[in-house]
Structure formats: C-alpha cells, structure tokens
Design an enzyme around this catalytic site. Structure first.
Site, PDB file in Angstrom:
ATOM      1  N   PHE A 147       0.830  -1.113  -0.051  1.00 30.88           N
ATOM      2  CA  PHE A 147      -0.102   0.015   0.009  1.00 30.88           C
ATOM      3  C   PHE A 147       0.909   1.308   0.193  1.00 30.88           C
ATOM      4  O   PHE A 147       0.503   2.250  -0.462  1.00 30.88           O
ATOM      5  CB  PHE A 147      -0.980   0.005   1.260  1.00 30.88           C
ATOM      6  CG  PHE A 147      -2.084   1.069   1.170  1.00 30.88           C
ATOM      7  CD1 PHE A 147      -3.172   1.085   0.460  1.00 30.88           C
ATOM      8  CD2 PHE A 147      -1.830   2.256   1.985  1.00 30.88           C
ATOM      9  CE1 PHE A 147      -4.163   1.783   0.573  1.00 30.88           C
ATOM     10  CE2 PHE A 147      -2.623   3.162   2.053  1.00 30.88           C
ATOM     11  CZ  PHE A 147      -3.691   3.047   1.193  1.00 30.88           C
ATOM     12  N   VAL A 205       0.980  -9.160  -3.058  1.00 33.74           N
ATOM     13  CA  VAL A 205      -0.181  -8.994  -2.317  1.00 33.74           C
ATOM     14  C   VAL A 205      -0.959 -10.327  -2.483  1.00 33.74           C
ATOM     15  O   VAL A 205      -0.977 -10.829  -3.444  1.00 33.74           O
ATOM     16  CB  VAL A 205      -1.165  -7.842  -2.746  1.00 33.74           C
ATOM     17  CG1 VAL A 205      -2.429  -7.619  -1.869  1.00 33.74           C
ATOM     18  CG2 VAL A 205      -0.382  -6.554  -2.700  1.00 33.74           C
ATOM     19  N   HIS A 241      -9.401  -7.047   2.171  1.00 37.14           N
ATOM     20  CA  HIS A 241      -8.033  -6.261   2.296  1.00 37.14           C
ATOM     21  C   HIS A 241      -7.247  -6.181   0.674  1.00 37.14           C
ATOM     22  O   HIS A 241      -6.903  -5.313   0.531  1.00 37.14           O
ATOM     23  CB  HIS A 241      -7.159  -6.645   3.342  1.00 37.14           C
ATOM     24  CG  HIS A 241      -6.581  -5.624   4.061  1.00 37.14           C
ATOM     25  ND1 HIS A 241      -7.113  -5.039   5.220  1.00 37.14           N
ATOM     26  CD2 HIS A 241      -5.265  -4.973   3.775  1.00 37.14           C
ATOM     27  CE1 HIS A 241      -6.327  -4.150   5.673  1.00 37.14           C
ATOM     28  NE2 HIS A 241      -5.330  -4.060   4.905  1.00 37.14           N
ATOM     29  N   ARG A 286       5.966 -17.221  -9.198  1.00 38.33           N
ATOM     30  CA  ARG A 286       6.468 -15.873 -10.079  1.00 38.33           C
ATOM     31  C   ARG A 286       7.391 -14.981  -9.639  1.00 38.33           C
ATOM     32  O   ARG A 286       7.740 -13.902 -10.121  1.00 38.33           O
ATOM     33  CB  ARG A 286       4.869 -15.087 -10.246  1.00 38.33           C
ATOM     34  CG  ARG A 286       3.886 -15.563 -11.148  1.00 38.33           C
ATOM     35  CD  ARG A 286       2.467 -15.283 -10.826  1.00 38.33           C
ATOM     36  NE  ARG A 286       1.451 -15.905 -11.621  1.00 38.33           N
ATOM     37  CZ  ARG A 286       0.950 -17.336 -11.701  1.00 38.33           C
ATOM     38  NH1 ARG A 286       1.555 -17.896 -10.298  1.00 38.33           N
ATOM     39  NH2 ARG A 286       0.173 -17.707 -12.371  1.00 38.33           N
TER      40      ARG A 286
HETATM   41  C1  DLZ Z   1      -2.207  -5.421   6.073  1.00 39.69           C
HETATM   42  C2  DLZ Z   1      -1.761  -6.032   4.969  1.00 39.69           C
HETATM   43  C3  DLZ Z   1      -2.366  -7.328   4.357  1.00 39.69           C
HETATM   44  C4  DLZ Z   1      -3.470  -7.749   5.032  1.00 39.69           C
HETATM   45  N1  DLZ Z   1      -1.867  -8.199   3.322  1.00 39.69           N
HETATM   46  C5  DLZ Z   1      -0.712  -7.545   2.734  1.00 39.69           C
HETATM   47  C6  DLZ Z   1      -0.177  -8.293   1.547  1.00 39.69           C
HETATM   48  O1  DLZ Z   1      -0.624  -9.463   1.316  1.00 39.69           O
HETATM   49  N2  DLZ Z   1       0.880  -7.607   0.851  1.00 39.69           N
HETATM   50  C7  DLZ Z   1       1.443  -6.530   1.296  1.00 39.69           C
HETATM   51  O2  DLZ Z   1       2.372  -5.985   0.559  1.00 39.69           O
HETATM   52  N3  DLZ Z   1       0.833  -5.682   2.346  1.00 39.69           N
HETATM   53  C8  DLZ Z   1      -0.160  -6.216   3.200  1.00 39.69           C
HETATM   54  N4  DLZ Z   1      -0.767  -5.445   3.923  1.00 39.69           N
HETATM   55  C9  DLZ Z   1      -0.104  -4.407   4.691  1.00 39.69           C
HETATM   56  C10 DLZ Z   1      -0.355  -3.017   3.612  1.00 39.69           C
HETATM   57  O3  DLZ Z   1       0.189  -3.093   2.331  1.00 39.69           O
HETATM   58  C11 DLZ Z   1      -0.073  -1.704   4.595  1.00 39.69           C
HETATM   59  O4  DLZ Z   1       1.271  -1.885   4.765  1.00 39.69           O
HETATM   60  C12 DLZ Z   1      -1.018  -1.567   5.618  1.00 39.69           C
HETATM   61  O5  DLZ Z   1      -2.250  -1.584   5.705  1.00 39.69           O
HETATM   62  C13 DLZ Z   1      -0.626  -0.023   6.352  1.00 39.69           C
HETATM   63  O6  DLZ Z   1      -0.920   0.820   5.421  1.00 39.69           O
END
Ligand code: DLZ
Length: 170
Positions: free
Chosen positions: A66, A90, A97, A136
């Site tokens: 994010f 992700v 989420h 990947r």
């Molecule tokens: C919170 C979260 C979740 C549930 N899953 C991932 C993910 O699979 N991959 C990733 O890069 N980040 C994840 N995050 C963290 C969010 O990207 C972010 O760091 C938090 O929501 C804080 O803004």
C-alpha cells in the site's frame, strides 16, 4: 490475459537495450518479504545485465505494498531517477483487504507515472495464494522482478529516443 504456463520473464529478442547511464529507483515492500526479496534480486540482476551501474540503483523499502506509490513519489521528488520500480506481493486473504490494496497500488503507480512523466513500474504480484507467488518469484512462471526491471529500461529507452528524435529536424 491468462499467464498460465507462461514464463513472464522471457524477453528473447528484446534484451539488447543499452541501459548504461540510467538511474533507477527500486522501492520494495517488506510484507511477504521472502517473495519480495526474490523479486528484488531478479530486478537487480536484470538492471546490471543491461549495463546499469550499481551506484545508479537507488534502493528503498516500505512496510507494505500500500505504501509503494508514496515511497516511489518520495524517491522521484528527492532523487529525480529516470524510472522507479515498485516491487510487492499481495496475497488474497479472507477479507477484502486484498482488493483495496491491489487496486490502490495499481492506481497509485499509474497516476504517479502520468503526473510526473517518470515511468513507475508495477512489479507487484497479486495472487490467490503463497504458492502462486513463489512460482512468479523465481519459480516456473519466471520472476516478475526481472520483468519489471526490463519494463523500466524499455520505458527510459523510449524517453531517450523521443529526446533524440525531438532534437533532430525531420
Ligand atoms: C495489511 C496487509 C495485508 C493484510 N496483506 C498484505 C499483503 O498481502 N501484501 C502487502 O504488501 N501488504 C499487506 N498488508 C499491508 C499493507 O500493504 C499496508 O502496509 C498496511 O495496510 C498499512 O498501510
């Protein structure tokens, strides 16, 4: 387009671009670090193979995917690189989420690139599970880090060509 059975890192015939002199930022998410570390290794290897000097690769880490667009924006503002590669992973969980993060990162990278005219490359895996991500990130479907690095080189090369063409009267 399905990427089933496709090695996303095969760029045969296009790999001669000379990337010497390019300055490339890489922002990597720490979330799912075992995957993003592999994406980073792939990206570094591809940049160096194409002639990018180690000192011209600007490495930064953000907590999660994010934060990638914000991290890339800061790198562009402070360091004026030729391109920024965003690397993340992700993985779909039980909540929504996944959708919010994936879409926000994709939109954020696209908007930042359009706003600044600095190519911002979306090197983010968005997978249903951990195994798909591993495949990947150096597995049977290649390494999205390689692909992202080569995309950055091609975009910077395009900018270089446009500059040259602009300087030449037709
Ligand atoms: C919170 C979260 C979740 C549930 N899953 C991932 C993910 O699979 N991959 C990733 O890069 N980040 C994840 N995050 C963290 C969010 O990207 C972010 O760091 C938090 O929501 C804080 O803004």
């Amino acid at each position: 387009m399905s990427s089933k059975k496709k090695n996303l890192s095969s760029f045969e015939g296009e790999s001669h671009t000379d990337a010497r002199g390019m300055r490339i930022g890489i922002v990597t998410a720490a979330w799912n670090k075992e995957v993003t570390d592999t994406l980073l290794r792939g990206a570094l290897s591809t940049l160096e193979t194409h002639g990018v000097d180690k000192n011209d690769i600007l490495l930064y880490e953000v907590p999660g995917s994010f934060e990638l667009p914000q991290g890339a924006s800061l790198v562009i503002q402070e360091l004026q690189p030729d391109a920024v590669i965003c690397l993340g992973c992700v993985i779909q969980g039980e909540t929504r989420h996944f959708e919010f993060i994936s879409q926000s990162v994709a939109d954020g990278c696209m908007n930042l690139g359009l706003k600044t005219n600095v190519p911002v490359i979306f090197g983010v895996l968005t997978t249903e599970n951990h195994d798909q991500a591993i495949q990947r990130a150096g597995g049977k479907h290649g390494n999205k880090g390689d692909e992202a690095a080569f995309t950055a080189i091609r975009m910077v090369d395009m900018k270089r060509m446009l500059k040259i063409q602009k300087g030449q009267p037709s």
